[in-house]
Design a protein around this motif. Structure first.
Motif, short mmCIF file in Angstrom:
data_model
loop_
_atom_site.label_atom_id
_atom_site.label_comp_id
_atom_site.label_asym_id
_atom_site.label_seq_id
_atom_site.Cartn_x
_atom_site.Cartn_y
_atom_site.Cartn_z
N TYR A 64 1.07 -1.20 0.17
CA TYR A 64 0.01 -0.08 0.07
C TYR A 64 0.81 1.20 0.08
CZ TYR A 64 -4.18 -2.99 0.79
OH TYR A 64 -5.09 -3.77 0.56
N GLY A 65 1.06 1.81 -1.30
CA GLY A 65 1.90 3.33 -1.19
C GLY A 65 3.18 3.04 -1.92
N PHE A 66 3.15 3.03 -3.31
CA PHE A 66 4.45 2.75 -4.20
C PHE A 66 5.20 3.91 -3.93
CE2 PHE A 66 6.97 3.24 -7.95
CZ PHE A 66 7.50 2.03 -8.17
N GLY A 67 4.73 5.09 -3.75
CA GLY A 67 5.44 6.23 -3.36
C GLY A 67 6.78 6.49 -4.28
N THR A 68 7.96 6.60 -3.55
CA THR A 68 9.16 6.43 -4.19
C THR A 68 9.88 5.21 -4.90
OG1 THR A 68 10.57 5.98 -2.08
CG2 THR A 68 10.03 8.34 -2.44
N GLY A 69 9.04 4.12 -4.48
CA GLY A 69 9.55 3.07 -5.08
C GLY A 69 10.70 2.36 -4.38
N PRO A 94 0.99 8.86 -8.40
CA PRO A 94 2.19 8.67 -8.68
C PRO A 94 3.14 9.68 -8.88
CG PRO A 94 0.54 7.32 -10.28
CD PRO A 94 -0.15 8.25 -9.32
N LEU A 95 4.48 9.63 -8.65
CA LEU A 95 5.51 10.94 -8.57
C LEU A 95 5.66 11.02 -9.96
CD1 LEU A 95 8.07 9.77 -6.14
CD2 LEU A 95 6.31 11.20 -5.52
N ASP A 98 10.00 13.75 -13.12
CA ASP A 98 11.10 14.97 -12.59
C ASP A 98 11.17 14.67 -11.08
OD1 ASP A 98 11.56 16.17 -14.60
OD2 ASP A 98 10.45 18.37 -14.19
N THR A 99 10.39 14.28 -10.31
CA THR A 99 10.50 14.14 -8.90
C THR A 99 11.32 12.52 -8.66
OG1 THR A 99 8.31 15.42 -8.38
CG2 THR A 99 9.10 13.82 -6.58
N TYR A 100 10.73 11.68 -9.45
CA TYR A 100 11.57 10.40 -9.14
C TYR A 100 13.14 10.40 -9.72
CZ TYR A 100 10.77 7.81 -13.68
OH TYR A 100 10.86 7.58 -14.95
N LEU A 101 13.27 11.01 -10.70
CA LEU A 101 14.49 11.40 -11.09
C LEU A 101 15.42 12.23 -10.11
CD1 LEU A 101 14.33 11.86 -14.81
CD2 LEU A 101 14.96 9.90 -13.68
N PHE A 120 16.11 0.76 -10.41
CA PHE A 120 14.97 1.84 -9.84
C PHE A 120 14.26 2.50 -11.07
CE2 PHE A 120 14.27 5.95 -8.62
CZ PHE A 120 13.45 6.05 -7.43
N ASN A 121 15.12 2.77 -11.98
CA ASN A 121 14.52 3.33 -13.16
C ASN A 121 13.52 2.54 -13.86
OD1 ASN A 121 15.87 5.88 -12.91
ND2 ASN A 121 17.45 5.14 -14.20
N GLN A 122 13.91 1.18 -13.91
CA GLN A 122 12.83 0.26 -14.37
C GLN A 122 11.46 0.10 -13.66
OE1 GLN A 122 16.01 -3.02 -14.74
NE2 GLN A 122 14.35 -3.84 -15.83
N LEU A 123 11.67 0.25 -12.45
CA LEU A 123 10.45 0.21 -11.54
C LEU A 123 9.34 1.30 -11.88
CD1 LEU A 123 11.98 -0.92 -8.17
CD2 LEU A 123 11.06 -2.32 -9.80
N HIS A 124 10.21 2.44 -12.21
CA HIS A 124 9.24 3.63 -12.42
C HIS A 124 8.82 3.69 -13.86
CE1 HIS A 124 9.21 5.97 -8.63
NE2 HIS A 124 10.31 5.52 -8.50
N VAL A 125 9.37 3.33 -14.81
CA VAL A 125 8.95 3.46 -15.97
C VAL A 125 8.13 2.46 -16.51
CG1 VAL A 125 10.84 4.82 -17.14
CG2 VAL A 125 10.93 2.22 -17.11
N ALA A 126 8.01 1.21 -15.84
CA ALA A 126 7.16 0.00 -15.85
C ALA A 126 5.82 0.81 -15.92
CB ALA A 126 7.41 -1.12 -14.62
#
Ligand SMILES: C[S@@+](CC[C@H](N)C(=O)[O-])C[C@H]1O[C@@H](n2cnc3c(N)ncnc32)[C@H](O)[C@@H]1O
Length: 229
Positions: A64-69, A94-95, A98-101, A120-126
């Motif tokens: 519960y809460g992906f947040g920053t990953g 979702p962030l 810019d924020t997650y980078l 980490f990037n893969q998790l965000h671009v998924a």
């Protein structure tokens, strides 16, 4: 609509960054140490504990809460250790890219963590709403939904309950959500959270869970491990 300025990056006591939500006026992690908190509450007392007590290779995690990953990153990293993890994470806001980078820049350049930045990037671009195979050991499903609307369709072994605290969002700590989690958890399943409030613990007991207070991560007195018998 949430705007970029809704989030502020901050450095916590262990040198790792967190994000402050200006909307909720609270941080995503403990200011005593973001990485320490995630590693301790969710990875060590949650996932590793479950794995040690249930020696099976395939584990289903619900966050519960992906947040920053960050929890997802730590779990994907652990998944190389002879485990296959299906990780289902819920997040309503979702962030922005810019924020997650910016977050990732601080995580690797200021605190120099031993994790894989590319992972980490893969998790965000998924893609959202889709099972994405990140590695042979880790599959991610990110679902954009309100915790209160989530209706689990499969069984989960480990739950990371990482909402903002009940002081900030009391609506996310109610019986209805935890009844659904109870239904969705496998027997022997484990949920961990930072919240130890008495009213919360009594509600968990009423739902049918067993729980145990554990010493908290650095800077926090206690945390909670919750078990479905
Ligand atoms: C404590 S933070 C999660 C931290 C995250 N696990 C991490 O590793 O960075 C709580 C998250 O819940 C999200 N959130 C707040 N209200 C929500 C709701 N009603 N439904 C779903 N997500 C919500 C916030 O956007 C925030 O990302």
């Amino acid at each position: 609509m949430r705007k970029e300025e809704d989030h502020l990056l901050k450095i916590t006591a262990d040198g790792t960054p967190t994000i402050q939500s200006k909307i909720y006026n609270t941080e995503f992690h403990s200011m005593h140490g973001a990485l320490n908190e995630s590693l301790y509450v969710y990875l060590d007392k949650g996932l590793r504990y479950y794995h040690e007590n249930n020696p099976k290779k395939n584990i289903k995690v619900l966050e519960y809460g992906f947040g920053t990953g960050l929890n997802a990153l730590l779990t994907a990293d652990l998944a190389h250790e002879n485990l296959i993890i299906n990780y289902h994470s819920l997040e309503l806001f979702p962030l922005s890219v810019d924020t997650y980078l910016n977050y990732s820049e601080l995580l690797w350049e200021k605190s120099d963590v031993p994790y894989n930045k590319e992972l980490f990037n893969q998790l965000h671009v998924a893609e959202w709403e889709k099972n994405v195979s990140i590695s042979p050991h880790f599959t991610l499903f990110k679902q954009k939904c309100d915790f209160r609307e989530f209706r689990p369709e499969s069984t989960f072994d480990v739950v990371f309950y990482d909402a903002f605290g009940p002081g900030t969002q009391p609506e996310l700590w109610g019986k209805d959500i935890f009844e659904r989690i109870f239904q969705a958890m496998s027997s022997g399943g484990v949920l961990t959270t930072f919240c130890v409030q008495g009213v919360f613990r009594r509600m968990l007991s009423a739902v049918g869970f067993e729980w145990k207070k554990l010493p908290g991560p650095p800077g926090k007195r206690e945390m909670l491990r919750v078990l479905k018998p």
